[in-house]
Design a protein around this motif. Structure first.
Motif, PDB file in Angstrom:
ATOM      1  N   MET A   4       1.130  -1.015  -0.210  1.00  0.00           N
ATOM      2  CA  MET A   4       0.178  -0.142  -0.146  1.00  0.00           C
ATOM      3  C   MET A   4       0.983   1.395  -0.506  1.00  0.00           C
ATOM      4  N   LYS A   5       0.830   2.186  -1.079  1.00  0.00           N
ATOM      5  CA  LYS A   5       1.142   3.513  -1.326  1.00  0.00           C
ATOM      6  C   LYS A   5       0.504   4.795  -1.166  1.00  0.00           C
ATOM      7  N   PHE A   6       1.065   5.609  -0.265  1.00  0.00           N
ATOM      8  CA  PHE A   6       0.152   6.766   0.341  1.00  0.00           C
ATOM      9  C   PHE A   6       1.158   7.398  -0.503  1.00  0.00           C
ATOM     10  N   ARG A 192      11.131  12.623  -9.476  1.00  0.00           N
ATOM     11  CA  ARG A 192      10.392  13.078  -9.065  1.00  0.00           C
ATOM     12  C   ARG A 192       8.758  12.234  -9.221  1.00  0.00           C
ATOM     13  N   ASN A 193       8.217  12.095  -7.712  1.00  0.00           N
ATOM     14  CA  ASN A 193       7.209  10.780  -7.394  1.00  0.00           C
ATOM     15  C   ASN A 193       7.816   9.932  -7.617  1.00  0.00           C
ATOM     16  N   GLY A 194       8.279   9.352  -7.546  1.00  0.00           N
ATOM     17  CA  GLY A 194       9.669   8.356  -7.177  1.00  0.00           C
ATOM     18  C   GLY A 194       8.568   6.847  -6.400  1.00  0.00           C
ATOM     19  N   SER A 195       7.877   7.699  -5.666  1.00  0.00           N
ATOM     20  CA  SER A 195       7.231   6.022  -4.580  1.00  0.00           C
ATOM     21  C   SER A 195       6.781   5.476  -5.152  1.00  0.00           C
ATOM     22  N   ASP A 196       5.467   5.883  -6.371  1.00  0.00           N
ATOM     23  CA  ASP A 196       5.119   5.010  -6.711  1.00  0.00           C
ATOM     24  C   ASP A 196       5.857   3.486  -7.571  1.00  0.00           C
ATOM     25  N   TYR A 197       7.008   4.025  -7.985  1.00  0.00           N
ATOM     26  CA  TYR A 197       8.610   3.345  -8.399  1.00  0.00           C
ATOM     27  C   TYR A 197       8.486   2.226  -7.543  1.00  0.00           C
TER      28      TYR A 197
HETATM   29 MG    MG Z   1       1.884  11.160  -6.875  1.00  0.00          MG
END
Ligand code: MG
Ligand code: ASP
Length: 449
Positions: A4-6, A192-197
């Protein structure tokens, strides 16, 4: 287990972290591993802090620390475990000021503090709520990457290292998104936005049943709702469609996100932290035909693109021109998105301003080179676009009727999209016209005019 990624807006403050705690509690039976972004705005702050430190300005340090201390206070957890990180960040900022030097490596190290702080805060909040949790720094748990600071990619050995590290953790892991480390142990970021990855890298390594990306929209939409108020969420998308959308600027997912999930065929679901009961969008390898609705699924766009054109009359007869032109793009590390060629010219779009002038200078002796800024790539995505006659005609008829001039067109390289270039200023008109044509208000299944 599930991942689960927030994202940053889901963990922006204590109230939202409490909300996240409730959502995770509802999934405990599925053995979640939680991946978190920095609190909203913190990564921007850290990058600005590092840049300002070059001029000796460290004024962002205290407010940043204060924000995290206050959040800890509001969550009723101890802020003391955060203090060593504040100290380390201060030392780093002083180092930048002293050396008058800021390398991509140092910038990544600075950016890493956002997730390191949020993971500790959120793990503490979970513990306080009776869910034994542990903050885990991804770089300490084996997320090994190459050394392209600012946009690193995982190395194959990361899978095995991550498996080993997480096998030893009994509590609910709360893992830092966005960050990894090189083989030599230097901290990297995935862009940037790498948490999805990070979430899909972890999901693939640990063979998750599902990867949930919790954000602040009801899933992936038919278009950006800020541009198109009538945009609506999609129930299901294929990996190929979702990749295309992420790549062409759909804001919801980082472009590389789906690669690890596809490799292991793990379903991804995009959900809304502020409406947890909403089913969101499922992303699957092969969604059932009936589930997806019409021929077009979604319209994405990227602004601030450049068109680089190179032409030479000698191209008509001479072989090897294209190879020389694209070799030059590669040498200057300029990513090419769209390409159009004619007998005597090539046009390519790119999002990176960096090195473009050098590229132009290199090509200039042999080609007439033209660089145009202020362009936008618009991309309409849907599996099977190519096997349905008339879709491209409908797309360009709609855009033309809106009075928008199309600069470049690409269809064919990928089976599921039609992409074209317009002036930045025309994006809104073009996207709205397309949405009206392909997603009339009639109902979710009726998308063809
Ligand atoms: Mg994002
Ligand atoms: N915090 C990082 C960023 O703002 C990564 C992320 O949020 O996914 O880019």
């Amino acid at each position: 287990m599930i991942v689960m990624k927030f994202g940053g807006s889901s963990v922006a403050d204590a109230g939202r972290i409490a909300r996240v705690t409730g959502i995770v509690r509802g999934r405990l039976a599925r053995r979640p591993l939680v991946v978190v972004s920095a609190l909203r705005g913190v990564t921007d702050d850290l990058l600005a802090l590092a840049r300002e430190a070059l001029d000796g300005n460290l004024s962002r340090l205290d407010p940043l620390a204060e924000r995290h201390r206050r959040t800890a206070g509001e969550l009723g957890v101890d802020a003391k475990p955060l203090e060593p990180l504040f100290e380390e960040l201060r030392a780093l900022a002083r180092g930048i000021a002293l050396l008058q030097e800021l390398t991509p490596r140092t910038l990544d190290r600075a950016a890493s503090f956002g997730e390191r702080l949020s993971a500790r805060l959120i793990a503490a909040a979970f513990c306080k709520a009776g869910m034994p949790a542990r903050a885990v720094d991804a770089f300490a748990a084996g997320l090994v990457t190459d050394d392209r600071f600012g946009g690193a990619a995982p190395l194959p050995e990361a899978d095995e290292e991550l498996r080993r590290a997480f096998a030893a953790i009994r509590e609910l892991p709360v893992v830092t998104g966005y960050v990894g480390r090189t083989r030599a142990g230097e901290i990297t970021t995935l862009g940037r936005n790498g948490s999805d990855y990070s979430a899909t890298i972890l999901g693939a390594a640990l063979s998750a049943e599902e990867i949930e990306i919790w954000s602040d929209t009801d899933g992936i939409m038919t278009a950006d709702p800020r541009l198109v108020p009538a945009a609506r969420p999609l129930e299901v998308l294929s990996f190929a469609e979702a990749c295309e959308l992420a790549y062409y600027g759909g804001k919801v997912l980082h472009p590389h996100t789906l690669v690890p999930a596809m490799r292991k065929d793990i379903p991804v679901r995009v959900l809304n932290t502020f409406k947890p009961e909403h089913p969101g969008t499922r992303i699957l390898a092969h969604p059932a035909k009936s589930a997806g609705g019409g021929i077009l699924k979604s319209i994405a766009f990227k602004r601030h693109q450049l068109i680089v054109s190179a032409s030479s009359p000698r191209m008509i007869s001479g072989p090897g021109f294209l190879a020389r032109i694209f070799a030059a793009f590669a040498r200057h590390e300029i990513d090419v998105d769209m390409v159009a060629t004619s007998e005597v010219s090539v046009s390519a779009t790119t999002g990176s301003e960096r090195h473009v002038e050098r590229l132009a200078a290199e090509l200039a002796p042999e080609f007439a080179v033209d660089v145009e800024r202020g362009q936008a790539v618009i991309c309409a995505v849907g599996d099977g676009i190519q096997s349905r006659p008339g879709v491209a005609a409908d797309v360009f008829a709609a855009v033309g009727a809106a009075g928008v001039n199309v600069r470049m067109i690409s269809q064919g390289a990928s089976k599921n999209n039609v992409a074209f270039v317009v002036d930045d200023d025309a994006v809104e008109a073009a996207v709205r016209a397309l949405h009206e044509r392909f997603f009339p208000h009639a109902g979710p299944e009726l998308q063809r005019p």
